[in-house]
Design a protein around this motif. Structure first.
Motif, PDB file in Angstrom:
ATOM      1  N   SER A   1     -24.560 -20.433  32.905  1.00 12.59           N
ATOM      2  CA  SER A   1     -23.286 -21.165  33.684  1.00 12.59           C
ATOM      3  C   SER A   1     -22.084 -20.244  33.938  1.00 12.59           C
ATOM      4  O   SER A   1     -21.904 -19.114  33.203  1.00 12.59           O
ATOM      5  CB  SER A   1     -22.890 -22.460  32.784  1.00 12.59           C
ATOM      6  OG  SER A   1     -22.393 -21.931  31.833  1.00 12.59           O
ATOM      7  N   THR A   2     -21.192 -20.555  34.710  1.00 12.96           N
ATOM      8  CA  THR A   2     -20.054 -19.949  34.909  1.00 12.96           C
ATOM      9  C   THR A   2     -19.386 -19.719  33.426  1.00 12.96           C
ATOM     10  O   THR A   2     -18.755 -18.594  33.360  1.00 12.96           O
ATOM     11  CB  THR A   2     -19.108 -20.569  35.818  1.00 12.96           C
ATOM     12  OG1 THR A   2     -19.863 -20.729  37.055  1.00 12.96           O
ATOM     13  CG2 THR A   2     -17.780 -20.027  36.004  1.00 12.96           C
ATOM     14  N   GLU A   3     -19.127 -20.839  32.849  1.00  9.18           N
ATOM     15  CA  GLU A   3     -18.768 -20.693  31.528  1.00  9.18           C
ATOM     16  C   GLU A   3     -19.329 -19.893  30.440  1.00  9.18           C
ATOM     17  O   GLU A   3     -18.598 -18.941  29.901  1.00  9.18           O
ATOM     18  CB  GLU A   3     -18.421 -22.369  30.863  1.00  9.18           C
ATOM     19  CG  GLU A   3     -17.584 -23.214  31.914  1.00  9.18           C
ATOM     20  CD  GLU A   3     -18.371 -23.760  32.918  1.00  9.18           C
ATOM     21  OE1 GLU A   3     -19.791 -23.638  32.999  1.00  9.18           O
ATOM     22  OE2 GLU A   3     -17.713 -24.192  34.209  1.00  9.18           O
ATOM     23  N   SER A   4     -20.657 -19.860  30.451  1.00 13.59           N
ATOM     24  CA  SER A   4     -21.306 -19.081  29.314  1.00 13.59           C
ATOM     25  C   SER A   4     -21.080 -17.368  29.833  1.00 13.59           C
ATOM     26  O   SER A   4     -21.140 -16.796  28.922  1.00 13.59           O
ATOM     27  CB  SER A   4     -22.698 -19.331  29.521  1.00 13.59           C
ATOM     28  OG  SER A   4     -23.458 -19.187  30.347  1.00 13.59           O
TER      29      SER A   4
ATOM     30  N   GLY B   1     -29.407 -23.206  31.579  1.00 11.22           N
ATOM     31  CA  GLY B   1     -28.263 -22.973  30.736  1.00 11.22           C
ATOM     32  C   GLY B   1     -27.282 -21.965  31.175  1.00 11.22           C
ATOM     33  O   GLY B   1     -26.102 -21.979  30.630  1.00 11.22           O
TER      34      GLY B   1
ATOM     35  N   PHE C   1     -30.060 -20.497  35.806  1.00  9.59           N
ATOM     36  CA  PHE C   1     -28.958 -21.519  36.000  1.00  9.59           C
ATOM     37  C   PHE C   1     -29.148 -22.894  35.547  1.00  9.59           C
ATOM     38  O   PHE C   1     -28.504 -23.464  34.885  1.00  9.59           O
ATOM     39  CB  PHE C   1     -28.172 -21.207  37.311  1.00  9.59           C
ATOM     40  CG  PHE C   1     -27.296 -20.280  37.248  1.00  9.59           C
ATOM     41  CD1 PHE C   1     -25.840 -20.521  36.953  1.00  9.59           C
ATOM     42  CD2 PHE C   1     -27.671 -18.823  37.518  1.00  9.59           C
ATOM     43  CE1 PHE C   1     -25.003 -19.292  37.321  1.00  9.59           C
ATOM     44  CE2 PHE C   1     -26.765 -17.801  37.531  1.00  9.59           C
ATOM     45  CZ  PHE C   1     -25.414 -18.179  37.311  1.00  9.59           C
ATOM     46  N   GLN C   2     -30.349 -23.477  35.674  1.00 13.20           N
ATOM     47  CA  GLN C   2     -30.793 -24.550  35.581  1.00 13.20           C
ATOM     48  C   GLN C   2     -30.905 -24.895  34.008  1.00 13.20           C
ATOM     49  O   GLN C   2     -30.924 -25.853  33.239  1.00 13.20           O
ATOM     50  CB  GLN C   2     -31.962 -25.279  36.166  1.00 13.20           C
ATOM     51  CG  GLN C   2     -31.707 -25.774  37.333  1.00 13.20           C
ATOM     52  CD  GLN C   2     -32.593 -26.937  38.124  1.00 13.20           C
ATOM     53  OE1 GLN C   2     -33.758 -26.736  38.059  1.00 13.20           O
ATOM     54  NE2 GLN C   2     -32.022 -27.717  38.762  1.00 13.20           N
TER      55      GLN C   2
ATOM     56  N   PHE D   1     -23.320 -18.491  40.785  1.00 15.23           N
ATOM     57  CA  PHE D   1     -24.636 -18.477  41.364  1.00 15.23           C
ATOM     58  C   PHE D   1     -24.995 -18.183  42.604  1.00 15.23           C
ATOM     59  O   PHE D   1     -25.810 -17.369  43.128  1.00 15.23           O
ATOM     60  CB  PHE D   1     -25.199 -20.167  41.032  1.00 15.23           C
ATOM     61  CG  PHE D   1     -26.721 -20.345  41.544  1.00 15.23           C
ATOM     62  CD1 PHE D   1     -27.757 -19.742  40.878  1.00 15.23           C
ATOM     63  CD2 PHE D   1     -26.893 -20.920  42.684  1.00 15.23           C
ATOM     64  CE1 PHE D   1     -29.045 -19.663  41.467  1.00 15.23           C
ATOM     65  CE2 PHE D   1     -28.142 -20.853  43.391  1.00 15.23           C
ATOM     66  CZ  PHE D   1     -29.252 -20.363  42.830  1.00 15.23           C
TER      67      PHE D   1
ATOM     68  N   THR E   1     -27.004 -23.947  45.595  1.00 18.48           N
ATOM     69  CA  THR E   1     -27.048 -24.513  44.206  1.00 18.48           C
ATOM     70  C   THR E   1     -28.431 -24.172  43.721  1.00 18.48           C
ATOM     71  O   THR E   1     -29.389 -24.029  44.394  1.00 18.48           O
ATOM     72  CB  THR E   1     -26.659 -26.037  44.031  1.00 18.48           C
ATOM     73  OG1 THR E   1     -27.637 -26.719  44.964  1.00 18.48           O
ATOM     74  CG2 THR E   1     -25.299 -25.855  44.764  1.00 18.48           C
TER      75      THR E   1
ATOM     76  N   ASP F   1     -17.956 -19.088  42.287  1.00 16.24           N
ATOM     77  CA  ASP F   1     -19.569 -19.691  42.396  1.00 16.24           C
ATOM     78  C   ASP F   1     -20.245 -18.603  41.931  1.00 16.24           C
ATOM     79  O   ASP F   1     -21.091 -17.933  42.927  1.00 16.24           O
ATOM     80  CB  ASP F   1     -19.774 -20.127  43.609  1.00 16.24           C
ATOM     81  CG  ASP F   1     -21.155 -20.940  43.441  1.00 16.24           C
ATOM     82  OD1 ASP F   1     -21.927 -20.701  42.381  1.00 16.24           O
ATOM     83  OD2 ASP F   1     -21.596 -21.947  44.206  1.00 16.24           O
TER      84      ASP F   1
END
Length: 193
Positions: free
Chosen positions: A102-105, A100, A97-98, A34, A65, A32
Protein backbone atom coordinates in the motif's frame (compact mmCIF):
# COMPACT_ATOMS: atom_id res chain seq x y z
CA UNK A 1 14.09 20.96 -4.77
CA UNK A 2 15.70 21.31 -1.43
CA UNK A 3 17.93 24.36 -1.21
CA UNK A 4 20.68 22.14 0.19
CA UNK A 5 20.57 19.81 -2.83
CA UNK A 6 20.68 22.68 -5.29
CA UNK A 7 23.48 24.45 -3.44
CA UNK A 8 25.52 21.25 -3.11
CA UNK A 9 25.12 20.02 -6.71
CA UNK A 10 25.72 23.47 -8.16
CA UNK A 11 29.27 23.39 -6.78
CA UNK A 12 30.11 19.99 -8.28
CA UNK A 13 33.00 20.38 -10.76
CA UNK A 14 31.35 18.10 -13.35
CA UNK A 15 27.61 18.47 -12.78
CA UNK A 16 27.58 22.12 -11.67
CA UNK A 17 27.21 23.66 -15.12
CA UNK A 18 24.22 21.40 -15.89
CA UNK A 19 22.63 22.44 -12.58
CA UNK A 20 23.22 26.09 -13.44
CA UNK A 21 21.73 25.63 -16.92
CA UNK A 22 18.55 23.97 -15.68
CA UNK A 23 18.00 25.63 -12.30
CA UNK A 24 16.27 23.96 -9.34
CA UNK A 25 14.38 20.75 -10.13
CA UNK A 26 11.79 19.07 -7.92
CA UNK A 27 10.75 15.60 -6.83
CA UNK A 28 7.07 15.32 -6.01
CA UNK A 29 5.49 12.19 -4.57
CA UNK A 30 2.73 10.66 -6.70
CA UNK A 31 -0.75 10.52 -5.25
CA UNK A 32 -1.45 6.98 -6.47
CA UNK A 33 1.50 4.56 -6.26
CA UNK A 34 -0.46 1.67 -7.78
CA UNK A 35 -1.38 3.63 -10.89
CA UNK A 36 2.21 4.81 -11.21
CA UNK A 37 3.50 1.24 -10.92
CA UNK A 38 1.17 0.19 -13.73
CA UNK A 39 2.47 3.11 -15.80
CA UNK A 40 6.05 2.00 -15.12
CA UNK A 41 5.23 -1.53 -16.26
CA UNK A 42 3.51 -0.26 -19.40
CA UNK A 43 6.52 1.99 -20.16
CA UNK A 44 9.04 -0.86 -20.03
CA UNK A 45 10.88 -1.29 -23.33
CA UNK A 46 8.56 1.01 -25.28
CA UNK A 47 9.04 4.36 -26.94
CA UNK A 48 7.52 7.29 -25.10
CA UNK A 49 4.83 7.72 -27.75
CA UNK A 50 3.80 4.04 -27.80
CA UNK A 51 3.71 3.87 -24.01
CA UNK A 52 1.57 7.01 -23.78
CA UNK A 53 -0.92 5.65 -26.33
CA UNK A 54 -1.28 2.37 -24.43
CA UNK A 55 -1.59 4.14 -21.06
CA UNK A 56 -4.32 6.43 -22.38
CA UNK A 57 -6.30 3.52 -23.82
CA UNK A 58 -5.84 1.47 -20.66
CA UNK A 59 -6.98 4.18 -18.27
CA UNK A 60 -9.88 5.17 -20.54
CA UNK A 61 -11.22 1.60 -20.49
CA UNK A 62 -10.17 0.21 -17.12
CA UNK A 63 -10.32 1.68 -13.63
CA UNK A 64 -6.73 2.27 -12.48
CA UNK A 65 -7.11 0.31 -9.26
CA UNK A 66 -6.06 -3.21 -8.31
CA UNK A 67 -9.71 -4.23 -8.39
CA UNK A 68 -10.24 -2.62 -11.80
CA UNK A 69 -7.21 -4.31 -13.35
CA UNK A 70 -8.14 -7.71 -11.92
CA UNK A 71 -11.78 -7.40 -13.00
CA UNK A 72 -10.92 -6.40 -16.57
CA UNK A 73 -11.19 -9.09 -19.19
CA UNK A 74 -7.81 -10.03 -20.68
CA UNK A 75 -9.14 -9.20 -24.15
CA UNK A 76 -9.85 -5.62 -23.04
CA UNK A 77 -6.33 -5.29 -21.63
CA UNK A 78 -4.82 -6.71 -24.81
CA UNK A 79 -6.99 -4.42 -26.97
CA UNK A 80 -5.43 -1.48 -25.08
CA UNK A 81 -2.07 -2.59 -26.46
CA UNK A 82 -0.67 -4.66 -23.61
CA UNK A 83 1.19 -7.81 -24.59
CA UNK A 84 0.15 -11.06 -22.91
CA UNK A 85 3.26 -10.77 -20.77
CA UNK A 86 2.42 -7.23 -19.63
CA UNK A 87 -1.17 -8.24 -18.89
CA UNK A 88 0.32 -10.74 -16.46
CA UNK A 89 2.67 -8.14 -15.02
CA UNK A 90 -0.01 -5.53 -14.32
CA UNK A 91 -2.18 -8.24 -12.78
CA UNK A 92 0.76 -9.34 -10.61
CA UNK A 93 1.08 -5.74 -9.40
CA UNK A 94 -2.67 -5.63 -8.68
CA UNK A 95 -2.40 -8.86 -6.69
CA UNK A 96 0.50 -7.43 -4.65
CA UNK A 97 -1.51 -4.33 -3.77
CA UNK A 98 -4.54 -6.44 -2.85
CA UNK A 99 -2.29 -8.61 -0.68
CA UNK A 100 -1.13 -5.70 1.48
CA UNK A 101 1.29 -3.54 -0.46
CA UNK A 102 0.00 0.00 0.00
CA UNK A 103 0.94 3.65 -0.17
CA UNK A 104 1.42 3.64 3.59
CA UNK A 105 3.55 0.48 3.69
CA UNK A 106 5.76 1.70 0.84
CA UNK A 107 6.34 5.09 2.47
CA UNK A 108 7.28 3.34 5.72
CA UNK A 109 9.98 1.23 4.02
CA UNK A 110 13.57 2.28 3.40
CA UNK A 111 14.83 2.29 -0.20
CA UNK A 112 16.23 -1.25 -0.13
CA UNK A 113 13.00 -2.60 1.36
CA UNK A 114 10.97 -0.91 -1.39
CA UNK A 115 13.23 -2.42 -4.06
CA UNK A 116 12.91 -5.85 -2.43
CA UNK A 117 9.10 -5.58 -2.12
CA UNK A 118 8.61 -4.39 -5.69
CA UNK A 119 11.03 -6.83 -7.32
CA UNK A 120 9.14 -9.70 -5.68
CA UNK A 121 6.36 -8.81 -8.14
CA UNK A 122 6.96 -10.73 -11.36
CA UNK A 123 7.51 -8.15 -14.09
CA UNK A 124 9.07 -5.52 -11.84
CA UNK A 125 12.85 -5.29 -11.93
CA UNK A 126 15.41 -3.12 -10.23
CA UNK A 127 15.15 -0.36 -12.88
CA UNK A 128 11.38 -0.08 -12.39
CA UNK A 129 11.78 -0.13 -8.60
CA UNK A 130 14.34 2.68 -8.70
CA UNK A 131 12.15 4.77 -11.03
CA UNK A 132 9.35 4.18 -8.53
CA UNK A 133 11.54 5.39 -5.66
CA UNK A 134 12.39 8.59 -7.54
CA UNK A 135 9.16 9.47 -9.33
CA UNK A 136 6.53 7.97 -7.05
CA UNK A 137 7.97 8.13 -3.54
CA UNK A 138 10.19 11.17 -4.25
CA UNK A 139 13.20 9.64 -2.52
CA UNK A 140 16.17 11.99 -2.75
CA UNK A 141 19.13 9.59 -2.81
CA UNK A 142 18.59 7.00 -5.56
CA UNK A 143 21.09 6.41 -8.36
CA UNK A 144 19.55 4.30 -11.19
CA UNK A 145 22.74 3.33 -13.02
CA UNK A 146 20.67 0.64 -14.79
CA UNK A 147 19.12 3.42 -16.89
CA UNK A 148 20.69 4.12 -20.28
CA UNK A 149 19.99 7.85 -19.96
CA UNK A 150 21.88 7.95 -16.65
CA UNK A 151 24.85 6.18 -18.16
CA UNK A 152 24.84 8.55 -21.16
CA UNK A 153 24.55 11.51 -18.78
CA UNK A 154 27.55 10.25 -16.81
CA UNK A 155 29.51 9.91 -20.05
CA UNK A 156 28.52 13.45 -20.99
CA UNK A 157 29.32 15.23 -17.72
CA UNK A 158 32.52 13.31 -17.05
CA UNK A 159 33.68 13.17 -20.69
CA UNK A 160 33.89 9.38 -20.77
CA UNK A 161 34.21 7.53 -24.03
CA UNK A 162 31.05 5.51 -24.69
CA UNK A 163 31.02 2.31 -22.63
CA UNK A 164 34.56 2.99 -21.33
CA UNK A 165 33.48 3.08 -17.69
CA UNK A 166 31.68 0.31 -15.79
CA UNK A 167 28.46 0.74 -13.86
CA UNK A 168 30.44 0.13 -10.68
CA UNK A 169 32.77 3.03 -11.50
CA UNK A 170 29.76 5.22 -12.24
CA UNK A 171 28.25 4.31 -8.85
CA UNK A 172 31.54 5.22 -7.17
CA UNK A 173 31.64 8.61 -8.90
CA UNK A 174 28.00 9.25 -7.97
CA UNK A 175 28.77 8.68 -4.27
CA UNK A 176 29.93 12.29 -4.02
CA UNK A 177 26.33 13.40 -4.74
CA UNK A 178 25.00 11.55 -1.67
CA UNK A 179 22.42 12.33 -0.20
CA UNK A 180 21.05 13.98 -3.37
CA UNK A 181 21.68 11.36 -6.05
CA UNK A 182 18.05 11.46 -7.27
CA UNK A 183 18.41 15.16 -8.02
CA UNK A 184 21.78 14.47 -9.67
CA UNK A 185 19.99 11.85 -11.78
CA UNK A 186 17.43 14.44 -12.91
CA UNK A 187 20.28 16.64 -14.06
CA UNK A 188 22.06 13.77 -15.78
CA UNK A 189 18.90 13.08 -17.79
CA UNK A 190 18.61 16.76 -18.64
CA UNK A 191 22.23 16.83 -19.79
CA UNK A 192 21.46 14.42 -22.64
CA UNK A 193 17.91 15.54 -23.49
Amino acid sequence: MSDDAYRELRTDPNLGSVVEDHGPLTLDPASDPFEQLVISIVNQQLSTTAAETIRNRLFDRVEATPEGILAADETVLRDCGLSSQKVGYVRNAADAFQDGLSTESLHAMDDDEVIDALTEIRGVGVWTAKMFLIFVLAREDVFPVEDLGIRRGMEHVFGFDEDAVSRGEMRERAERWTPYRSYASLYLWRSVD
